[in-house]
Design a protein around this motif. Structure first.
Motif, PDB file in Angstrom:
ATOM      1  N   PRO A 113       0.909  -1.158  -0.025  1.00 59.00           N
ATOM      2  CA  PRO A 113       0.045  -0.134  -0.029  1.00 59.00           C
ATOM      3  C   PRO A 113       0.846   1.191   0.143  1.00 59.00           C
ATOM      4  N   GLU A 114       0.399   2.295  -0.814  1.00 53.22           N
ATOM      5  CA  GLU A 114       1.029   3.545  -0.772  1.00 53.22           C
ATOM      6  C   GLU A 114       1.214   4.380   0.564  1.00 53.22           C
ATOM      7  N   ASP A 115       0.015   4.203   1.321  1.00 52.28           N
ATOM      8  CA  ASP A 115       0.232   4.942   2.777  1.00 52.28           C
ATOM      9  C   ASP A 115      -0.460   4.097   3.671  1.00 52.28           C
ATOM     10  N   PRO A 116      -0.126   2.996   4.171  1.00 57.22           N
ATOM     11  CA  PRO A 116      -0.834   2.341   5.333  1.00 57.22           C
ATOM     12  C   PRO A 116      -1.277   2.777   6.360  1.00 57.22           C
ATOM     13  N   VAL A 117      -0.680   3.731   6.884  1.00 57.00           N
ATOM     14  CA  VAL A 117      -0.718   4.513   8.230  1.00 57.00           C
ATOM     15  C   VAL A 117      -2.042   5.335   7.993  1.00 57.00           C
ATOM     16  N   GLY A 118      -1.862   5.955   6.822  1.00 58.12           N
ATOM     17  CA  GLY A 118      -3.056   7.043   6.433  1.00 58.12           C
ATOM     18  C   GLY A 118      -4.291   6.107   6.146  1.00 58.12           C
TER      19      GLY A 118
END
Length: 204
Positions: A113-118
């Motif tokens: 994923p490009e931004d897992p936390v986001g």
């Protein structure tokens, strides 16, 4: 004390199972009943690993069901996202930003994923993210990332942080006393990382 459910996930070689064992030892030292179980996607270094831990007055099963985890501890951010559904409403995720791409990605079975936390925050999850890997390297040993993550958990547990620190030092300092100081510093870096993140959130 009620039952506490902690799910730890990451990549083989990061110390996921060791961290869970230390958490269990800390709970047992206080007279709690504790049960844990692990699932390793691949047993060798680099495979995905999850570890379930439940402790309290009496625990009948080690298995955490979806929507029941009080704490999700992601040693790797993409793995934290994959297991986010295990958190209960109001549960908290502690996530290491140090990126390790697992074999399921490199062989094309899973897209990183490009931004897992986001994405986790977009789901309404309270996420505290920090680079435990970088902190460990600053302290001189990448293996200290395990202790940094344990330190980050310390103030989210139903017992004093000192109980967990004692379990950490008993594990890593028993045979090599020279590791006591470095693990103590790594533990405090983890606690401070979460405190810093909370301060930033409060300011926004």
């Amino acid at each position: 004390m009620t039952i506490t459910n902690i799910l730890v996930c990451g990549i083989g070689g990061q110390g996921v199972m060791t961290a869970t064992e230390i958490l269990a030892e800390a709970a047992l030292s206080l007279g709690c009943d504790a049960k844990k179980t692990e699932v390793a996607g691949m047993s060798q270094r680099g495979g995905v690993v999850t570890s379930h831990l439940r402790f309290g007055p009496q625990v009948l099963s080690p298995q955490i069901m979806p929507g029941e985890a009080d704490l999700l501890v992601g040693f790797e951010a993409a793995e934290a996202l994959r297991w986010a559904h295990m958190l209960k409403p109001g549960g908290v995720a502690l996530v290491n930003l140090g990126r390790i791409v697992p074999p399921v990605v490199t062989i094309g079975l899973y897209e990183y994923p490009e931004d897992p936390v986001g994405q986790m925050r977009a789901l309404g999850i309270e996420v505290h993210a920090f680079d435990a890997s970088a902190m460990a390297l600053e302290l001189g040993n990448i293996r200290l990332g395990n202790t940094v993550m344990l330190g980050a958990m310390a103030d989210r547990l139903p017992f004093p942080a000192g109980v967990l620190l004692a379990a950490v030092l008993a594990r890593f300092g028993a045979r090599k006393p020279q590791l006591v100081d470095s693990n103590r510093r790594a533990f405090e870096r983890g606690r401070q990382a979460v405190d810093t993140r909370q301060a930033v959130l409060a300011a926004n």
